[in-house]
Design a protein around this motif. Sequence first.
Motif, PDB file in Angstrom:
ATOM      1  N   PRO A  45       3.337 -33.732  13.151  1.00 36.74           N
ATOM      2  CA  PRO A  45       4.207 -34.314  12.128  1.00 36.74           C
ATOM      3  C   PRO A  45       3.367 -34.786  10.949  1.00 36.74           C
ATOM      4  CG  PRO A  45       4.686 -35.246  14.292  1.00 36.74           C
ATOM      5  CD  PRO A  45       3.464 -34.415  14.435  1.00 36.74           C
ATOM      6  N   LYS A  46       3.863 -34.564   9.728  1.00 31.58           N
ATOM      7  CA  LYS A  46       3.107 -34.934   8.537  1.00 31.58           C
ATOM      8  C   LYS A  46       2.702 -36.395   8.525  1.00 31.58           C
ATOM      9  CE  LYS A  46       3.960 -31.671   4.952  1.00 31.58           C
ATOM     10  NZ  LYS A  46       4.342 -31.441   3.599  1.00 31.58           N
ATOM     11  N   SER A  47       3.543 -37.274   9.015  1.00 29.82           N
ATOM     12  CA  SER A  47       3.234 -38.694   8.963  1.00 29.82           C
ATOM     13  C   SER A  47       1.959 -39.025   9.728  1.00 29.82           C
ATOM     14  CB  SER A  47       4.405 -39.514   9.494  1.00 29.82           C
ATOM     15  OG  SER A  47       4.637 -39.180  10.847  1.00 29.82           O
ATOM     16  N   GLN A  48       1.627 -38.256  10.757  1.00 29.17           N
ATOM     17  CA  GLN A  48       0.410 -38.511  11.513  1.00 29.17           C
ATOM     18  C   GLN A  48      -0.770 -37.725  10.964  1.00 29.17           C
ATOM     19  OE1 GLN A  48       1.322 -37.596  15.568  1.00 29.17           O
ATOM     20  NE2 GLN A  48       2.696 -39.309  15.802  1.00 29.17           N
ATOM     21  N   GLU A  49      -0.531 -36.520  10.469  1.00 30.76           N
ATOM     22  CA  GLU A  49      -1.613 -35.655  10.045  1.00 30.76           C
ATOM     23  C   GLU A  49      -2.136 -36.017   8.658  1.00 30.76           C
ATOM     24  OE1 GLU A  49      -2.488 -31.072  10.823  1.00 30.76           O
ATOM     25  OE2 GLU A  49      -0.657 -31.442   9.710  1.00 30.76           O
ATOM     26  N   TYR A  50      -1.257 -36.411   7.739  1.00 27.98           N
ATOM     27  CA  TYR A  50      -1.635 -36.743   6.374  1.00 27.98           C
ATOM     28  C   TYR A  50      -1.082 -38.117   6.029  1.00 27.98           C
ATOM     29  CZ  TYR A  50      -2.248 -31.680   6.204  1.00 27.98           C
ATOM     30  OH  TYR A  50      -2.631 -30.398   6.459  1.00 27.98           O
ATOM     31  N   ARG A  51      -1.976 -39.040   5.666  1.00 26.14           N
ATOM     32  CA  ARG A  51      -1.490 -40.377   5.317  1.00 26.14           C
ATOM     33  C   ARG A  51      -2.505 -41.099   4.450  1.00 26.14           C
ATOM     34  NH1 ARG A  51      -3.628 -44.654   8.493  1.00 26.14           N
ATOM     35  NH2 ARG A  51      -5.114 -43.885  10.014  1.00 26.14           N
ATOM     36  N   LYS A 107      -4.610 -42.500  -6.049  1.00 24.45           N
ATOM     37  CA  LYS A 107      -3.673 -41.539  -5.470  1.00 24.45           C
ATOM     38  C   LYS A 107      -4.438 -40.621  -4.528  1.00 24.45           C
ATOM     39  CE  LYS A 107      -0.633 -41.554  -9.487  1.00 24.45           C
ATOM     40  NZ  LYS A 107       0.037 -40.748 -10.524  1.00 24.45           N
ATOM     41  N   ALA A 108      -3.884 -40.395  -3.334  1.00 20.34           N
ATOM     42  CA  ALA A 108      -4.515 -39.533  -2.338  1.00 20.34           C
ATOM     43  C   ALA A 108      -3.710 -38.256  -2.180  1.00 20.34           C
ATOM     44  CB  ALA A 108      -4.613 -40.262  -1.001  1.00 20.34           C
ATOM     45  N   HIS A 109      -4.424 -37.150  -1.979  1.00 23.31           N
ATOM     46  CA  HIS A 109      -3.823 -35.832  -1.810  1.00 23.31           C
ATOM     47  C   HIS A 109      -4.345 -35.173  -0.539  1.00 23.31           C
ATOM     48  CE1 HIS A 109      -3.517 -36.772  -6.102  1.00 23.31           C
ATOM     49  NE2 HIS A 109      -2.380 -36.102  -6.038  1.00 23.31           N
ATOM     50  N   GLN A 110      -3.686 -34.113  -0.113  1.00 29.62           N
ATOM     51  CA  GLN A 110      -4.056 -33.389   1.098  1.00 29.62           C
ATOM     52  C   GLN A 110      -5.298 -32.531   0.895  1.00 29.62           C
ATOM     53  OE1 GLN A 110      -0.793 -30.992   2.409  1.00 29.62           O
ATOM     54  NE2 GLN A 110       0.490 -32.726   2.887  1.00 29.62           N
ATOM     55  N   GLY A 111      -6.067 -32.758  -0.097  1.00 27.59           N
ATOM     56  CA  GLY A 111      -7.228 -31.957  -0.465  1.00 27.59           C
ATOM     57  C   GLY A 111      -7.056 -31.560  -1.916  1.00 27.59           C
ATOM     58  N   ILE A 112      -8.006 -30.824  -2.448  1.00 27.09           N
ATOM     59  CA  ILE A 112      -7.940 -30.420  -3.854  1.00 27.09           C
ATOM     60  C   ILE A 112      -6.649 -29.652  -4.091  1.00 27.09           C
ATOM     61  CG2 ILE A 112      -9.037 -29.012  -5.650  1.00 27.09           C
ATOM     62  CD1 ILE A 112     -11.704 -29.623  -4.277  1.00 27.09           C
ATOM     63  N   ASP A 113      -5.907 -30.065  -5.108  1.00 28.11           N
ATOM     64  CA  ASP A 113      -4.620 -29.463  -5.475  1.00 28.11           C
ATOM     65  C   ASP A 113      -3.570 -29.543  -4.374  1.00 28.11           C
ATOM     66  OD1 ASP A 113      -5.538 -28.814  -8.017  1.00 28.11           O
ATOM     67  OD2 ASP A 113      -6.305 -26.868  -7.361  1.00 28.11           O
ATOM     68  N   GLY A 114      -3.779 -30.418  -3.386  1.00 28.97           N
ATOM     69  CA  GLY A 114      -2.813 -30.571  -2.315  1.00 28.97           C
ATOM     70  C   GLY A 114      -1.715 -31.549  -2.682  1.00 28.97           C
ATOM     71  N   LYS A 115      -0.711 -31.624  -1.840  1.00 30.69           N
ATOM     72  CA  LYS A 115       0.404 -32.536  -2.060  1.00 30.69           C
ATOM     73  C   LYS A 115      -0.065 -33.983  -1.949  1.00 30.69           C
ATOM     74  CE  LYS A 115       3.965 -29.473  -0.329  1.00 30.69           C
ATOM     75  NZ  LYS A 115       4.988 -29.253   0.698  1.00 30.69           N
ATOM     76  N   ILE A 141      -0.185 -37.657  -0.719  1.00 33.05           N
ATOM     77  CA  ILE A 141       0.142 -38.268   0.572  1.00 33.05           C
ATOM     78  C   ILE A 141       0.306 -39.775   0.473  1.00 33.05           C
ATOM     79  CG2 ILE A 141      -0.883 -36.436   1.946  1.00 33.05           C
ATOM     80  CD1 ILE A 141      -3.351 -38.225   2.323  1.00 33.05           C
ATOM     81  N   GLY A 142       0.017 -40.337  -0.689  1.00 34.25           N
ATOM     82  CA  GLY A 142       0.214 -41.767  -0.862  1.00 34.25           C
ATOM     83  C   GLY A 142      -0.583 -42.299  -2.033  1.00 34.25           C
ATOM     84  N   GLU A 143      -0.334 -43.558  -2.341  1.00 36.96           N
ATOM     85  CA  GLU A 143      -1.088 -44.238  -3.391  1.00 36.96           C
ATOM     86  C   GLU A 143      -1.145 -45.721  -3.095  1.00 36.96           C
ATOM     87  OE1 GLU A 143       1.870 -45.219  -7.057  1.00 36.96           O
ATOM     88  OE2 GLU A 143       1.314 -43.112  -6.882  1.00 36.96           O
ATOM     89  N   GLN A 144      -2.175 -46.353  -3.620  1.00 37.71           N
ATOM     90  CA  GLN A 144      -2.342 -47.795  -3.469  1.00 37.71           C
ATOM     91  C   GLN A 144      -2.808 -48.392  -4.784  1.00 37.71           C
ATOM     92  OE1 GLN A 144      -3.928 -47.619   1.081  1.00 37.71           O
ATOM     93  NE2 GLN A 144      -4.458 -49.430  -0.060  1.00 37.71           N
TER      94      GLN A 144
END
Length: 183
Positions: free
Chosen positions: A44-50, A165-173, A175-178
Amino acid sequence: MKKLVLIGATVLSSIALAACGSSNTATSKSPQTSKSSAVKVSKPKSQEYRFNNNVAEIRDVKVEITSQKVIPAGEGTNSGEKPLLAFWYKVTNKTNKEIDPTSAWLAIFEAYQDTSKTQENKLEVGSLPDEKYLNTQTENIKQNATAENAVSYELDDTTTPVILKAHQGIDGKKIGEQKYELK
């Protein structure tokens, strides 16, 4: 000159991390007489990317921000004309891929400071804020091992908070911001 070499090496290393953010979908091929359908295999995305509570995690890498600090212009390692927001962090390589602390950070994070009414203000990466990482910031991290590093961003002012801002890698979706208040 050192900064240009570092940035060049970082960009090349970051390309290797670009695949970290892509998701895998496996489908099962079956004979035409079978009525089975494609099966999606993934966490699930919530566990894999956060990204929350100062921890960003994607499939291949975990980055934990341990502290941050504003470094005024001309102080410490900051020989520039702008103040810096420095982050100290730990990177865990969860795979056998070649991943170094600097590339891991740059593949996941972008920093913004909302100082314009009309445009996004993406901050530029600044100088290395902690000289103890000078010789290790681009060294590969062994599988399941953790390395420490630091990074900084050039601030436009010392009062407007910075959004990381955090992404799933370069040019990735995303996944969150703080939001980080400047202290």
